[in-house]
Enzyme design. Structure first.
Site, PDB file in Angstrom:
ATOM      1  N   THR A   1      24.017   5.484  -6.650  1.00 22.62           N
ATOM      2  CA  THR A   1      23.562   4.250  -6.002  1.00 22.62           C
ATOM      3  C   THR A   1      24.369   3.922  -4.757  1.00 22.62           C
ATOM      4  OG1 THR A   1      22.771   3.357  -8.105  1.00 22.62           O
ATOM      5  CG2 THR A   1      23.190   1.773  -6.349  1.00 22.62           C
TER       6      THR A   1
ATOM      7  N   SER B   1      23.084  10.128 -10.713  1.00 22.33           N
ATOM      8  CA  SER B   1      23.859  10.736 -11.801  1.00 22.33           C
ATOM      9  C   SER B   1      22.995  11.024 -13.018  1.00 22.33           C
ATOM     10  CB  SER B   1      25.042   9.851 -12.184  1.00 22.33           C
ATOM     11  OG  SER B   1      24.627   8.615 -12.729  1.00 22.33           O
TER      12      SER B   1
ATOM     13  N   THR C   1      26.426   5.414 -11.484  1.00 22.58           N
ATOM     14  CA  THR C   1      27.015   4.729 -12.645  1.00 22.58           C
ATOM     15  C   THR C   1      26.388   5.146 -13.971  1.00 22.58           C
ATOM     16  OG1 THR C   1      25.500   2.853 -12.376  1.00 22.58           O
ATOM     17  CG2 THR C   1      27.647   2.696 -11.291  1.00 22.58           C
ATOM     18  N   ASP C   2      25.156   5.686 -13.955  1.00 20.06           N
ATOM     19  CA  ASP C   2      24.481   6.001 -15.211  1.00 20.06           C
ATOM     20  C   ASP C   2      25.309   6.913 -16.104  1.00 20.06           C
ATOM     21  OD1 ASP C   2      22.314   4.424 -14.689  1.00 20.06           O
ATOM     22  OD2 ASP C   2      20.942   6.061 -14.177  1.00 20.06           O
TER      23      ASP C   2
END
Length: 330
Positions: A12, A56, A89-90
């Site tokens: 992101t 990710s 961040t995933d």
């Protein structure tokens, strides 16, 4: 003067919508991210390594294994003092955990990213990246192991997890707390991990280790399918202390008999697995069937540990014991 390598992988923080209201995709380079910083980096030089940008969610175990090798190679250079990885961040907590297992250097390794994409006026990326670079340049972080720096907090890779799908303070170390924080450009380390890192020199990560999350009334049919269908290991995200629905113990017994390790983790965000309850597929019965308890290691991280271990462990006697030992050390 500290010299930091910025490894940009996408996510992101490097994403934007090409059309108003359109889908958000990764595409900004690490150099562009550096240019977005709102404040200078006093006394720090930064070198950029651009990895192919991706969300990710799209990363593979092979890609992250290569990433960890790349981090280690850069840290081995005498002129490099630390590495910052910009990442989605995933799965950031998983890549950071793999870096804790695979990166041999004690120099700082810092993961960061954003929850609000680069095209938004209030994107959190530039602040997070500056905080991460300052953290990586701090000698106190030597020997701490890989960390995630996000919204001013410093979290160790062993316990950190993403707990909110969209808020900018998404990362928490539930039950354990953060290691420190960045306050107006000053890095404060309050505590260090209690146990040393358990480093694995694995040639690859086994992509055939699967994870299954259970719910009320789940059936063991997927476990039964795994026998004879190429699955090399299985992690069950179980209830509470490590309990499962009816039939799971018998399915686990078949998997273990076929040489497929089964790890039992808890779906709770705090606490440990422990064999307490009996009857059909309670924790005691699951362990009797051959399941290995994950302790307080999350299911996602238990899967990664098993994926890193299996290429190192020969078939036969002692394999399960080696997995148990690694869980106690990690």
């Amino acid at each position: 003067m500290p010299h930091i390598v910025l490894v940009a992988t996408g996510g992101t923080i490097a994403s934007y919508a090409k059309t108003e209201g359109g889908a958000v995709t990764a595409g900004l380079s690490g150099d562009a991210l550096l240019e977005s910083l709102h404040a200078p980096l006093p006394g720090i030089t930064v070198e950029v390594d651009n990895i192919e940008a991706a969300g990710s969610n799209a990363l593979t175990l092979e890609t992250v294994h290569k990433l960890c090798r790349h981090i280690d190679a850069r840290l081995a250079e005498p002129g490099v003092d630390g590495v910052v990885v910009t990442h989605g961040t995933d799965t950031m907590e998983e890549s950071a955990f793999l870096a804790r297992l695979l990166v041999t250097s004690d120099k700082p390794v810092v993961f960061t990213g954003a929850q609000r994409h680069a095209g938004q006026p209030d994107t959190d990326g530039p602040r997070n990246m500056r905080d991460a670079l300052l953290t990586a340049a701090t000698p106190e972080l030597t020997g701490v192991g890989p960390v995630i720096v996000f919204e001013g907090d410093i979290h160790g890779a062993r316990y950190v997890s993403k707990v909110h799908s969209s808020r900018v303070d998404t990362f928490r170390s539930n039950g354990h707390g953060k290691l420190g924080e960045v306050d107006e450009g000053e890095v404060h380390l309050y505590t260090r991990p209690a146990r040393p890192r358990h480093i694995l020199d694995t040639p690859s990560l086994d992509a055939d280790v699967e994870l299954v999350a259970i719910g009320l009334g789940s059936t063991p049919r997927y476990l039964e399918w795994c026998v004879g269908n190429g699955v090399s290991g299985l992690v069950i995200e179980a209830f509470g202390r490590g309990n499962a629905p009816k039939g799971f113990a018998e399915a686990t017994r078949k998997l273990v008999a076929a040489g497929i390790p089964v790890i039992l983790a808890t779906r709770c965000s705090e606490g440990r697995t422990r064999a307490i309850y009996g009857a059909d597929s309670g924790g005691v019965t699951m362990v009797e069937a051959g399941a290995i308890l994950a302790g307080d290691l999350s299911a996602a991280k238990a899967r990664l540990l098993l994926a890193a271990l299996l290429p190192l462990l020969p078939e036969g006697a002692g394999r399960m014991e080696a997995i148990v030992e690694a869980i106690t050390k990690v």
